[in-house]
Design an enzyme around this catalytic site. Structure first.
Site, short mmCIF file in Angstrom:
data_model
loop_
_atom_site.label_atom_id
_atom_site.label_comp_id
_atom_site.label_asym_id
_atom_site.label_seq_id
_atom_site.Cartn_x
_atom_site.Cartn_y
_atom_site.Cartn_z
N HIS A 1 7.06 5.90 1.30
CA HIS A 1 7.84 4.69 0.98
C HIS A 1 8.81 4.97 -0.16
O HIS A 1 9.95 4.51 -0.16
CB HIS A 1 6.92 3.55 0.53
N ALA B 1 0.86 -1.19 0.00
CA ALA B 1 0.00 0.00 0.00
C ALA B 1 0.90 1.24 0.00
O ALA B 1 0.78 2.13 0.85
CB ALA B 1 -0.96 0.00 1.19
#
Ligand code: PAF
Length: 280
Positions: A37, A32
């Site tokens: 990230h 996700a």
């Protein structure tokens, strides 16, 4: 970009890369993926020849079955983002591949896990430490990248690496935020349209508490102020607001600040549990 589902395929690939003398950066995730990230991927790419990202929703770190079933799973979209960011390989194992049997190993991080996340999510850091140590053994990276949003996770992983003697450089990276200050998180996508703007309240309270400390209030007073501000926003169910040393995670009692003091918060907004922190 390569996508591996088995440990053997990952190991074969890494064996040949290491033979070619390549350094390896590793970004463990549960998928996700969001811009936060991707900033870890970019940090890894800047310092290593090769960047590996793992995507595995680790069942043994969830103490709440609803949280596990609600956790977003978006492997195809994640791979598109990773490829765009220049990630070299993704490791996305099944639960059976990671856990052929229920792990017998138990980690005990003592004081580090008696507070905050450890207190409210019993067993969570045991599950994190098991999966991270297994992933480290599989990837054997030179460097690993974790988001500072999970401040307690960084402290626990640092301790686990010290205790187990991993020769890996731990590289925590700053939290990325949305324009209204909400910390980027995979869980944000579970917020409803009504909840999403309200979620920025966490950032506002952190800012107020930080300003109170900078203006000379004690940590206890700043904590009280934070609790009062959360009480004004009934959509939230506050679990904790703590002012701690970012490494030991023990409460900071004095106004004597240093660059390791952290304000840490966890709160439910509807069904979504959000965490955030500021580190001085
Ligand atoms: O921070 C996370 O996403 C997870 O806790 C981690 C480090 C990937 C372990 O499952």
């Amino acid at each position: 970009m390569f996508l591996f589902h088995t440990i053997k395929a990952l190991r074969d690939y890494l064996y040949h890369q290491r033979q070619a003398g390549k350094s390896v950066g590793f970004v463990p995730t549960m998928g996700a993926l969001h811009t936060g990230h991707l900033s870890l991927i970019l940090a890894s790419k800047a310092a290593n020849d090769l960047t590996i990202c793992s995507i595995f929703v680790n069942p043994i770190q969830f103490n709440n079955p609803d949280d596990l079933s609600r956790y977003p799973r978006t492997l195809t979209a994640d791979c598109t983002l990773l490829e765009g960011a220049g990630c070299d390989a993704v490791f996305a194992p099944s639960a059976d591949e990671m856990y052929p049997d229920t792990p017998a190993l138990k980690f005990n991080f003592g004081d580090l896990e008696r507070v905050m996340e450890g207190q409210f999510r019993p067993g969570h850091f045991n599950g994190v430490a098991i999966v991270v140590s297994k992933l480290f053994n599989m990837v054997q990276p030179d460097r690993t990248y974790f988001g500072q949003k999970d401040l307690q996770q960084v402290a626990v992983v640092r301790r686990m690496m010290l205790d187990l003697g991993f020769q890996i450089e731990l590289c925590p990276q700053p939290t990325l935020r949305e324009t209204d200050g909400l910390a980027m998180s995979s869980r944000n996508r579970n917020l409803t349209d009504e909840e999403r703007p309200v979620a920025a309240h966490i950032f506002k309270v952190l800012t107020l508490a930080k300003e109170a400390i900078l203006a000379g209030q004690s940590p206890a007073e700043a904590r009280q102020l934070a609790y009062a501000h959360f009480a004004q926003e009934p959509a939230f169910r506050l679990e904790y607001f703590e002012i701690v040393n970012a490494h030991s995670l023990q409460t900071v009692e004095t106004t004597q600040l240093h660059n390791q003091t952290a304000l840490c918060v966890a709160a439910y907004l509807g069904k979504v549990r959000l965490i955030d922190n500021f580190v001085f």
